[in-house]
Motif scaffolding. Sequence first.
Motif, PDB file in Angstrom:
ATOM      1  N   GLU A  49      42.959  24.862  31.160  1.00 10.87           N
ATOM      2  CA  GLU A  49      42.790  24.062  32.383  1.00 10.87           C
ATOM      3  C   GLU A  49      42.235  24.871  33.548  1.00 10.87           C
ATOM      4  O   GLU A  49      41.208  24.500  34.126  1.00 10.87           O
ATOM      5  N   PRO A  50      42.861  26.003  33.924  1.00 16.18           N
ATOM      6  CA  PRO A  50      42.281  26.759  35.059  1.00 16.18           C
ATOM      7  C   PRO A  50      40.920  27.364  34.738  1.00 16.18           C
ATOM      8  O   PRO A  50      40.091  27.547  35.629  1.00 16.18           O
ATOM      9  N   LEU A  51      40.674  27.686  33.455  1.00 14.25           N
ATOM     10  CA  LEU A  51      39.363  28.231  33.094  1.00 14.25           C
ATOM     11  C   LEU A  51      38.260  27.207  33.315  1.00 14.25           C
ATOM     12  O   LEU A  51      37.212  27.518  33.893  1.00 14.25           O
ATOM     13  N   GLN A  52      38.479  25.972  32.858  1.00 14.72           N
ATOM     14  CA  GLN A  52      37.459  24.940  33.006  1.00 14.72           C
ATOM     15  C   GLN A  52      37.243  24.553  34.462  1.00 14.72           C
ATOM     16  O   GLN A  52      36.103  24.438  34.922  1.00 14.72           O
ATOM     17  N   ILE A  53      38.323  24.386  35.200  1.00 14.81           N
ATOM     18  CA  ILE A  53      38.189  23.989  36.606  1.00 14.81           C
ATOM     19  C   ILE A  53      37.571  25.118  37.424  1.00 14.81           C
ATOM     20  O   ILE A  53      36.688  24.893  38.269  1.00 14.81           O
ATOM     21  N   GLY A  54      38.010  26.356  37.187  1.00 13.50           N
ATOM     22  CA  GLY A  54      37.456  27.487  37.944  1.00 13.50           C
ATOM     23  C   GLY A  54      35.981  27.711  37.646  1.00 13.50           C
ATOM     24  O   GLY A  54      35.187  27.982  38.558  1.00 13.50           O
ATOM     25  N   TYR A  55      35.596  27.591  36.370  1.00 13.47           N
ATOM     26  CA  TYR A  55      34.180  27.766  36.026  1.00 13.47           C
ATOM     27  C   TYR A  55      33.336  26.647  36.626  1.00 13.47           C
ATOM     28  O   TYR A  55      32.228  26.893  37.122  1.00 13.47           O
ATOM     29  N   GLY A  56      33.826  25.412  36.595  1.00 15.17           N
ATOM     30  CA  GLY A  56      33.082  24.301  37.194  1.00 15.17           C
ATOM     31  C   GLY A  56      32.891  24.491  38.690  1.00 15.17           C
ATOM     32  O   GLY A  56      31.816  24.189  39.235  1.00 15.17           O
ATOM     33  N   ALA A  57      33.921  24.993  39.378  1.00 20.90           N
ATOM     34  CA  ALA A  57      33.794  25.251  40.817  1.00 20.90           C
ATOM     35  C   ALA A  57      32.758  26.329  41.090  1.00 20.90           C
ATOM     36  O   ALA A  57      31.987  26.247  42.062  1.00 20.90           O
ATOM     37  N   SER A  58      32.723  27.355  40.235  1.00 21.25           N
ATOM     38  CA  SER A  58      31.736  28.430  40.421  1.00 21.25           C
ATOM     39  C   SER A  58      30.312  27.914  40.233  1.00 21.25           C
ATOM     40  O   SER A  58      29.406  28.240  41.025  1.00 21.25           O
ATOM     41  N   ILE A  59      30.082  27.105  39.200  1.00 16.90           N
ATOM     42  CA  ILE A  59      28.736  26.592  38.933  1.00 16.90           C
ATOM     43  C   ILE A  59      28.293  25.656  40.050  1.00 16.90           C
ATOM     44  O   ILE A  59      27.135  25.690  40.500  1.00 16.90           O
ATOM     45  N   LEU A  60      29.193  24.797  40.520  1.00 12.43           N
ATOM     46  CA  LEU A  60      28.835  23.875  41.593  1.00 12.43           C
ATOM     47  C   LEU A  60      28.486  24.627  42.874  1.00 12.43           C
ATOM     48  O   LEU A  60      27.549  24.268  43.596  1.00 12.43           O
ATOM     49  N   SER A  61      29.221  25.701  43.167  1.00 12.43           N
ATOM     50  CA  SER A  61      28.897  26.529  44.343  1.00 12.43           C
ATOM     51  C   SER A  61      27.559  27.231  44.169  1.00 12.43           C
ATOM     52  O   SER A  61      26.780  27.357  45.122  1.00 12.43           O
ATOM     53  N   PHE A  62      27.282  27.691  42.954  1.00 10.40           N
ATOM     54  CA  PHE A  62      26.020  28.379  42.694  1.00 10.40           C
ATOM     55  C   PHE A  62      24.826  27.446  42.904  1.00 10.40           C
ATOM     56  O   PHE A  62      23.809  27.832  43.481  1.00 10.40           O
ATOM     57  N   LEU A  63      24.949  26.202  42.420  1.00  6.88           N
ATOM     58  CA  LEU A  63      23.852  25.244  42.589  1.00  6.88           C
ATOM     59  C   LEU A  63      23.599  24.934  44.060  1.00  6.88           C
ATOM     60  O   LEU A  63      22.455  24.700  44.470  1.00  6.88           O
ATOM     61  N   GLY A  64      24.641  24.890  44.854  1.00  9.22           N
ATOM     62  CA  GLY A  64      24.438  24.687  46.288  1.00  9.22           C
ATOM     63  C   GLY A  64      23.793  25.890  46.959  1.00  9.22           C
ATOM     64  O   GLY A  64      22.979  25.747  47.885  1.00  9.22           O
ATOM     65  N   ALA A  65      24.126  27.091  46.485  1.00  9.14           N
ATOM     66  CA  ALA A  65      23.559  28.302  47.094  1.00  9.14           C
ATOM     67  C   ALA A  65      22.077  28.462  46.800  1.00  9.14           C
ATOM     68  O   ALA A  65      21.386  29.212  47.512  1.00  9.14           O
ATOM     69  N   ILE A  66      21.566  27.782  45.770  1.00  7.35           N
ATOM     70  CA  ILE A  66      20.130  27.870  45.472  1.00  7.35           C
ATOM     71  C   ILE A  66      19.301  27.407  46.669  1.00  7.35           C
ATOM     72  O   ILE A  66      18.231  27.962  46.945  1.00  7.35           O
ATOM     73  N   HIS A  67      19.792  26.412  47.394  1.00  7.65           N
ATOM     74  CA  HIS A  67      19.037  25.893  48.539  1.00  7.65           C
ATOM     75  C   HIS A  67      18.986  26.913  49.679  1.00  7.65           C
ATOM     76  O   HIS A  67      18.028  26.901  50.462  1.00  7.65           O
ATOM     77  N   TRP A  68      19.964  27.762  49.785  1.00  7.65           N
ATOM     78  CA  TRP A  68      19.887  28.829  50.773  1.00  7.65           C
ATOM     79  C   TRP A  68      18.757  29.789  50.414  1.00  7.65           C
ATOM     80  O   TRP A  68      18.001  30.224  51.296  1.00  7.65           O
ATOM     81  N   GLY A  69      18.653  30.115  49.126  1.00  8.20           N
ATOM     82  CA  GLY A  69      17.572  31.007  48.711  1.00  8.20           C
ATOM     83  C   GLY A  69      16.205  30.386  48.941  1.00  8.20           C
ATOM     84  O   GLY A  69      15.258  31.078  49.359  1.00  8.20           O
ATOM     85  N   LEU A  70      16.073  29.080  48.668  1.00  9.19           N
ATOM     86  CA  LEU A  70      14.793  28.412  48.921  1.00  9.19           C
ATOM     87  C   LEU A  70      14.461  28.380  50.409  1.00  9.19           C
ATOM     88  O   LEU A  70      13.291  28.496  50.793  1.00  9.19           O
ATOM     89  N   GLU A  71      15.476  28.231  51.229  1.00 14.26           N
ATOM     90  CA  GLU A  71      15.246  28.229  52.682  1.00 14.26           C
ATOM     91  C   GLU A  71      14.813  29.604  53.165  1.00 14.26           C
ATOM     92  O   GLU A  71      13.908  29.725  54.003  1.00 14.26           O
ATOM     93  N   TRP A  72      15.428  30.633  52.654  1.00 13.30           N
ATOM     94  CA  TRP A  72      15.037  31.989  53.052  1.00 13.30           C
ATOM     95  C   TRP A  72      13.626  32.317  52.570  1.00 13.30           C
ATOM     96  O   TRP A  72      12.892  33.036  53.259  1.00 13.30           O
ATOM     97  N   ALA A  73      13.270  31.808  51.378  1.00 10.91           N
ATOM     98  CA  ALA A  73      11.918  32.062  50.873  1.00 10.91           C
ATOM     99  C   ALA A  73      10.876  31.179  51.546  1.00 10.91           C
ATOM    100  O   ALA A  73       9.676  31.425  51.396  1.00 10.91           O
ATOM    101  N   GLY A  74      11.316  30.148  52.274  1.00 11.02           N
ATOM    102  CA  GLY A  74      10.375  29.249  52.935  1.00 11.02           C
ATOM    103  C   GLY A  74       9.645  28.335  51.975  1.00 11.02           C
ATOM    104  O   GLY A  74       8.540  27.872  52.294  1.00 11.02           O
ATOM    105  N   PHE A  75      10.240  28.051  50.824  1.00  9.82           N
ATOM    106  CA  PHE A  75       9.584  27.173  49.857  1.00  9.82           C
ATOM    107  C   PHE A  75       9.576  25.751  50.405  1.00  9.82           C
ATOM    108  O   PHE A  75      10.605  25.174  50.695  1.00  9.82           O
ATOM    109  N   GLY A  76       8.388  25.158  50.508  1.00 12.50           N
ATOM    110  CA  GLY A  76       8.269  23.821  51.073  1.00 12.50           C
ATOM    111  C   GLY A  76       8.463  23.779  52.573  1.00 12.50           C
ATOM    112  O   GLY A  76       8.726  22.708  53.130  1.00 12.50           O
ATOM    113  N   GLY A  77       8.327  24.905  53.225  1.00  8.18           N
ATOM    114  CA  GLY A  77       8.549  24.960  54.669  1.00  8.18           C
ATOM    115  C   GLY A  77       9.991  25.289  54.999  1.00  8.18           C
ATOM    116  O   GLY A  77      10.877  25.297  54.133  1.00  8.18           O
TER     117      GLY A  77
END
Length: 343
Positions: A186-214
Amino acid sequence: MLRKGASRLALRSIASPTARPAASFNRTSPIQQFTTQFGSLASRRPQLPQTAHLKPIQAAIARRNITEKQKEVESKYQHEEIKPTPERVTATSSTHPIFGEVATETPVKEVDMMAGVKHDVGTVKDTFSLKTVPREAYYMGLAGTLPYLATSVSTVYLSWEINHANAGYGFLVNETDAIRLLHLLEPLQIGYGASILSFLGAIHWGLEWAGFGGYQGYKRYAIGVVAPAVAWSTLLMPIEGALITQFLGFVGLYYVDTRATYRGWTPHWYAVYRFILTFIVGASIVVSLIGRGELPGHVPSAVTRAEVFHDKGSSEERLAKEEEARAAQKKDAAVSDDRGEDD
């Protein structure tokens, strides 16, 4: 003088209104009847030459008006040799459709009944084609879904073991070990899911820093803030509520990523790439919820598991204690019967 051929020809060319009263009516010639814009049979039916309905003198005058080019064409056709074509003579060569050409075969077009289905399948393949996705991102993304698949399949298997061990038989592990492994997942699945969801949100920070699409500013930064806030709040929830919340989080973030792709904030392949990964993760969460829904009622929840393990134990232990109590009762009953007989 009137009996000469030239004079009779001249008199014959003069129309007599008393002899033919119907000649004063305007009558459409056969050629004009089939040459209108609505007549499709004009070029298909045999027609008389234009001089056929004229009188001899008028026909002679019309023939004199033929141009030199027309004379050359007529001379060409006059001296043209017609070649025999016996291969065209068949049992059906004399019978042909009204709107078809003479001595030609009407091609039969085969109708493909699966053409619509093939077109739809091709559209789906083109839509979800991952040829433009970088191979590194594709392979690493698929590898990232393996822990979710492993925990989901393990949840279903352990649920099956617990149900069958409760009925008196199991396959590999007993009920106690199955429950402990299930609570470890249970904690393994929930903890891993939280990590992946946070990682997907952080991708937009990288795109913003790179200026992709303005540079989009706070709108794109907000995506990277809300995603981990939702993800890590699931660590404080019960297992079923955490799985449902993460499922909604993945689906909601996929919608946001799709809109961002259409606006040019991400690479053009990112929306389809996210769909494949979201589908695998979402299916894994649904399988985990189905497996947990089949658990028997005596399996402890995430809040009371420590207390239950410490006090009550598994169903096997409870059955052993009940058997010991029944044996003790029978022994006491036999001892009391022996004392009664002695008295």
